[in-house]
Scaffold this motif. Sequence first.
Motif, PDB file in Angstrom:
ATOM      1  N   LEU A 386      -4.626  38.927  81.955  1.00 38.76           N
ATOM      2  CA  LEU A 386      -5.054  39.464  83.251  1.00 38.76           C
ATOM      3  C   LEU A 386      -6.485  39.043  83.562  1.00 38.76           C
ATOM      4  O   LEU A 386      -6.792  38.630  84.677  1.00 38.76           O
ATOM      5  N   ALA A 387      -7.337  39.102  82.552  1.00 35.20           N
ATOM      6  CA  ALA A 387      -8.745  38.749  82.745  1.00 35.20           C
ATOM      7  C   ALA A 387      -8.882  37.270  83.126  1.00 35.20           C
ATOM      8  O   ALA A 387      -9.669  36.921  84.001  1.00 35.20           O
ATOM      9  N   ASN A 388      -8.089  36.390  82.505  1.00 38.35           N
ATOM     10  CA  ASN A 388      -8.186  34.939  82.775  1.00 38.35           C
ATOM     11  C   ASN A 388      -7.288  34.466  83.905  1.00 38.35           C
ATOM     12  O   ASN A 388      -7.300  33.288  84.246  1.00 38.35           O
ATOM     13  N   ASN A 389      -6.439  35.377  84.390  1.00 33.61           N
ATOM     14  CA  ASN A 389      -5.437  35.012  85.404  1.00 33.61           C
ATOM     15  C   ASN A 389      -4.555  33.867  84.912  1.00 33.61           C
ATOM     16  O   ASN A 389      -4.118  33.017  85.678  1.00 33.61           O
ATOM     17  N   LYS A 390      -4.292  33.822  83.604  1.00 27.16           N
ATOM     18  CA  LYS A 390      -3.494  32.739  83.021  1.00 27.16           C
ATOM     19  C   LYS A 390      -2.567  33.316  81.962  1.00 27.16           C
ATOM     20  O   LYS A 390      -2.934  34.253  81.246  1.00 27.16           O
ATOM     21  N   ALA A 391      -1.348  32.763  81.882  1.00 29.51           N
ATOM     22  CA  ALA A 391      -0.425  33.215  80.832  1.00 29.51           C
ATOM     23  C   ALA A 391       0.524  32.078  80.492  1.00 29.51           C
ATOM     24  O   ALA A 391       0.622  31.099  81.241  1.00 29.51           O
ATOM     25  N   PHE A 392       1.235  32.213  79.346  1.00 35.09           N
ATOM     26  CA  PHE A 392       2.208  31.182  78.962  1.00 35.09           C
ATOM     27  C   PHE A 392       3.599  31.580  79.441  1.00 35.09           C
ATOM     28  O   PHE A 392       4.097  32.655  79.102  1.00 35.09           O
ATOM     29  N   LEU A 393       4.186  30.695  80.260  1.00 31.27           N
ATOM     30  CA  LEU A 393       5.543  30.913  80.758  1.00 31.27           C
ATOM     31  C   LEU A 393       6.496  30.181  79.825  1.00 31.27           C
ATOM     32  O   LEU A 393       6.386  28.964  79.637  1.00 31.27           O
ATOM     33  N   LYS A 394       7.395  30.956  79.217  1.00 27.04           N
ATOM     34  CA  LYS A 394       8.290  30.357  78.220  1.00 27.04           C
ATOM     35  C   LYS A 394       9.676  30.119  78.804  1.00 27.04           C
ATOM     36  O   LYS A 394      10.267  31.021  79.404  1.00 27.04           O
ATOM     37  N   ASP A 395      10.159  28.897  78.652  1.00 26.62           N
ATOM     38  CA  ASP A 395      11.543  28.603  79.018  1.00 26.62           C
ATOM     39  C   ASP A 395      12.402  29.071  77.843  1.00 26.62           C
ATOM     40  O   ASP A 395      12.278  28.554  76.737  1.00 26.62           O
ATOM     41  N   MET A 396      13.256  30.070  78.067  1.00 31.46           N
ATOM     42  CA  MET A 396      13.985  30.706  76.970  1.00 31.46           C
ATOM     43  C   MET A 396      15.048  29.789  76.373  1.00 31.46           C
ATOM     44  O   MET A 396      15.495  30.009  75.253  1.00 31.46           O
ATOM     45  N   GLN A 397      15.454  28.788  77.135  1.00 32.13           N
ATOM     46  CA  GLN A 397      16.489  27.898  76.613  1.00 32.13           C
ATOM     47  C   GLN A 397      15.881  26.823  75.698  1.00 32.13           C
ATOM     48  O   GLN A 397      16.341  26.623  74.586  1.00 32.13           O
ATOM     49  N   THR A 398      14.795  26.193  76.185  1.00 32.04           N
ATOM     50  CA  THR A 398      14.199  25.085  75.416  1.00 32.04           C
ATOM     51  C   THR A 398      13.087  25.572  74.495  1.00 32.04           C
ATOM     52  O   THR A 398      12.689  24.873  73.565  1.00 32.04           O
ATOM     53  N   GLY A 399      12.545  26.744  74.761  1.00 32.38           N
ATOM     54  CA  GLY A 399      11.434  27.257  73.971  1.00 32.38           C
ATOM     55  C   GLY A 399      10.091  26.696  74.429  1.00 32.38           C
ATOM     56  O   GLY A 399       9.023  27.089  73.939  1.00 32.38           O
ATOM     57  N   GLU A 400      10.113  25.800  75.389  1.00 29.26           N
ATOM     58  CA  GLU A 400       8.905  25.151  75.902  1.00 29.26           C
ATOM     59  C   GLU A 400       7.999  26.176  76.604  1.00 29.26           C
ATOM     60  O   GLU A 400       8.485  27.045  77.324  1.00 29.26           O
ATOM     61  N   GLN A 401       6.675  26.045  76.356  1.00 33.19           N
ATOM     62  CA  GLN A 401       5.735  26.985  76.982  1.00 33.19           C
ATOM     63  C   GLN A 401       4.767  26.221  77.879  1.00 33.19           C
ATOM     64  O   GLN A 401       4.244  25.193  77.486  1.00 33.19           O
ATOM     65  N   THR A 402       4.528  26.741  79.073  1.00 36.12           N
ATOM     66  CA  THR A 402       3.589  26.098  79.999  1.00 36.12           C
ATOM     67  C   THR A 402       2.573  27.136  80.423  1.00 36.12           C
ATOM     68  O   THR A 402       2.952  28.266  80.762  1.00 36.12           O
ATOM     69  N   GLN A 403       1.311  26.727  80.418  1.00 40.38           N
ATOM     70  CA  GLN A 403       0.302  27.676  80.883  1.00 40.38           C
ATOM     71  C   GLN A 403       0.292  27.679  82.423  1.00 40.38           C
ATOM     72  O   GLN A 403       0.260  26.608  83.048  1.00 40.38           O
ATOM     73  N   VAL A 404       0.371  28.876  82.992  1.00 39.60           N
ATOM     74  CA  VAL A 404       0.410  28.988  84.462  1.00 39.60           C
ATOM     75  C   VAL A 404      -0.601  30.037  84.931  1.00 39.60           C
ATOM     76  O   VAL A 404      -0.995  30.915  84.154  1.00 39.60           O
ATOM     77  N   GLU A 405      -0.991  29.931  86.189  1.00 40.19           N
ATOM     78  CA  GLU A 405      -1.867  30.961  86.766  1.00 40.19           C
ATOM     79  C   GLU A 405      -1.007  32.138  87.188  1.00 40.19           C
ATOM     80  O   GLU A 405       0.044  31.947  87.801  1.00 40.19           O
ATOM     81  N   LEU A 406      -1.435  33.337  86.875  1.00 42.71           N
ATOM     82  CA  LEU A 406      -0.625  34.514  87.226  1.00 42.71           C
ATOM     83  C   LEU A 406      -0.446  34.637  88.741  1.00 42.71           C
ATOM     84  O   LEU A 406       0.629  35.006  89.213  1.00 42.71           O
ATOM     85  N   ASP A 407      -1.475  34.304  89.488  1.00 39.83           N
ATOM     86  CA  ASP A 407      -1.392  34.364  90.961  1.00 39.83           C
ATOM     87  C   ASP A 407      -0.274  33.483  91.511  1.00 39.83           C
ATOM     88  O   ASP A 407       0.348  33.815  92.506  1.00 39.83           O
ATOM     89  N   GLY A 408      -0.082  32.348  90.828  1.00 49.05           N
ATOM     90  CA  GLY A 408       0.900  31.381  91.349  1.00 49.05           C
ATOM     91  C   GLY A 408       2.196  31.379  90.558  1.00 49.05           C
ATOM     92  O   GLY A 408       2.974  30.422  90.627  1.00 49.05           O
ATOM     93  N   LEU A 409       2.446  32.465  89.820  1.00 49.34           N
ATOM     94  CA  LEU A 409       3.635  32.526  88.940  1.00 49.34           C
ATOM     95  C   LEU A 409       4.946  32.272  89.691  1.00 49.34           C
ATOM     96  O   LEU A 409       5.826  31.547  89.218  1.00 49.34           O
ATOM     97  N   ALA A 410       5.050  32.849  90.893  1.00 50.72           N
ATOM     98  CA  ALA A 410       6.295  32.744  91.674  1.00 50.72           C
ATOM     99  C   ALA A 410       6.716  31.291  91.901  1.00 50.72           C
ATOM    100  O   ALA A 410       7.911  30.978  91.865  1.00 50.72           O
ATOM    101  N   GLU A 411       5.723  30.405  92.068  1.00 47.86           N
ATOM    102  CA  GLU A 411       6.066  28.996  92.350  1.00 47.86           C
ATOM    103  C   GLU A 411       6.742  28.316  91.164  1.00 47.86           C
ATOM    104  O   GLU A 411       7.412  27.301  91.320  1.00 47.86           O
TER     105      GLU A 411
END
Length: 415
Positions: A386-411
């Motif tokens: 929350l403080a950094n406005n950044k989190a890791f979005l995990k694809d549950m099928q491939t296990g791949e993680q991408t860092q994304v901005e929380l504000d733009g998560l919907a995209e």
Amino acid sequence: MITQRPKGTQDWYGEYMHKRTIIEAVARKICKAYNIKEIITPAFEHTILFQRGVGETTDVVQKEMYTFDDKGGRSITLKPEGTAGAVRAYLENGLFAESQPTKLFYITQAFRYENPQSGRLRQHHQFGVEIFGSSSPLAEVELITLLNDFMKELGLKGAKLHINSIGCKSCRRTYNEALLSYLEVHKEKMCPTCRERMLKNPLRVIDCKVPTCKEIVKDAPRTIDYLDDECKNHFEELKSLLADLGIDYEVDTGIVRGLDYYTKTVFEFVNADGFTLCGGGRYDNLIHEIDEKQDIPAVGFGFGIERIINELAAEGVSLKPEEPVDLYVGILGKEARTAAYRLVSNLRRKGIIVETDYLERSVKAQMKYANKIGARRAVIIGSEELANNKAFLKDMQTGEQTQVELDGLAEHIVK
Ligand code: HAM
């Protein structure tokens, strides 16, 4: 007993409920294309409506209705079918005064005290359509075409159209005489109900489910041989319309339908095992019988939703599966709760299917849960994210993680 549902009823949930949701959505979509409006009538009506409408000598009225006196001493019946209520509503609300035809559809429960077995329940559900105000065989064609479109959209291919004509009141008089003379000869072998009702309404014997009666009925006179000119022409016109439109059908003189209101055309869609999926027909006298000031022709059908589901299984048709959860939002630590929940709400408002934790589980347990419910992606939100406005979005099928901005998560949530 307390944890057991009454015989002949079902609970709707999970995959079974999902199928019903799709069937109802397809029914609504098709009716929209045909400009047919939805109607919902009460689950119960005054008993006399069904006695008069469905008919005193039918199995439905004689044996199957859930009838009781309410606390005010009125005789009330849970609706055993949808037509009588729709007709009552059409009359009571003056819909006949609007431009005709009136085209209505319903998705309703119906109650019949029947012997429960596969496809026969004490509470079942019907998708039905009624068209008021047309005496043309084109109205029958409209229903039949709609039914073909409906089944096609669901992926059903196995139902065959069977049609017959039982004529009007005047044809029925001559037919009844012939049928009665035939039945008189065989009455010793008939069931007690039929022996009694053959005098009041011999046609009902044709529809009896008792094996000995069924056997007798096989060689009984056929309604189709007793049609007057008008009814004969109506039937011929219907058949040529169906042929011209390339709609397959079979004339089945055994169909008389179990309800008293039918006149002229009766039809059923029957599956490969000869089981009736859907039934309907013309009922030009019913409106007049319920309100003698009106004389309006009508046609309609009722399609059992449980029977559609059974047929889908029998034909090996799978419907579109339920949409998966797009995103699981895990919460790390109490401090992150409110902000994470706000994020969840915002995403849901954008039409994204989001699940989160409100059992206050550990992150490990939350991820296990996300996996179990088949979430396509997961993100864990703690105070750091929350403080950094950044989190890791995990694809549950491939296990791949991408860092994304929380504000733009919907995209990042592609459906
Ligand atoms: P019905 O043939 O009595 O006609 O019922 C219509 C459909 O409802 C049947 O073809 C079947 O799919 C389903 N159905 C009936 N009884 C049961 C049951 N006990 N369990 C499961 N499904 C059942 C009518 O009800 C007429 N109101 C149809 C109609 C509308 N005719 C003109 N307009």
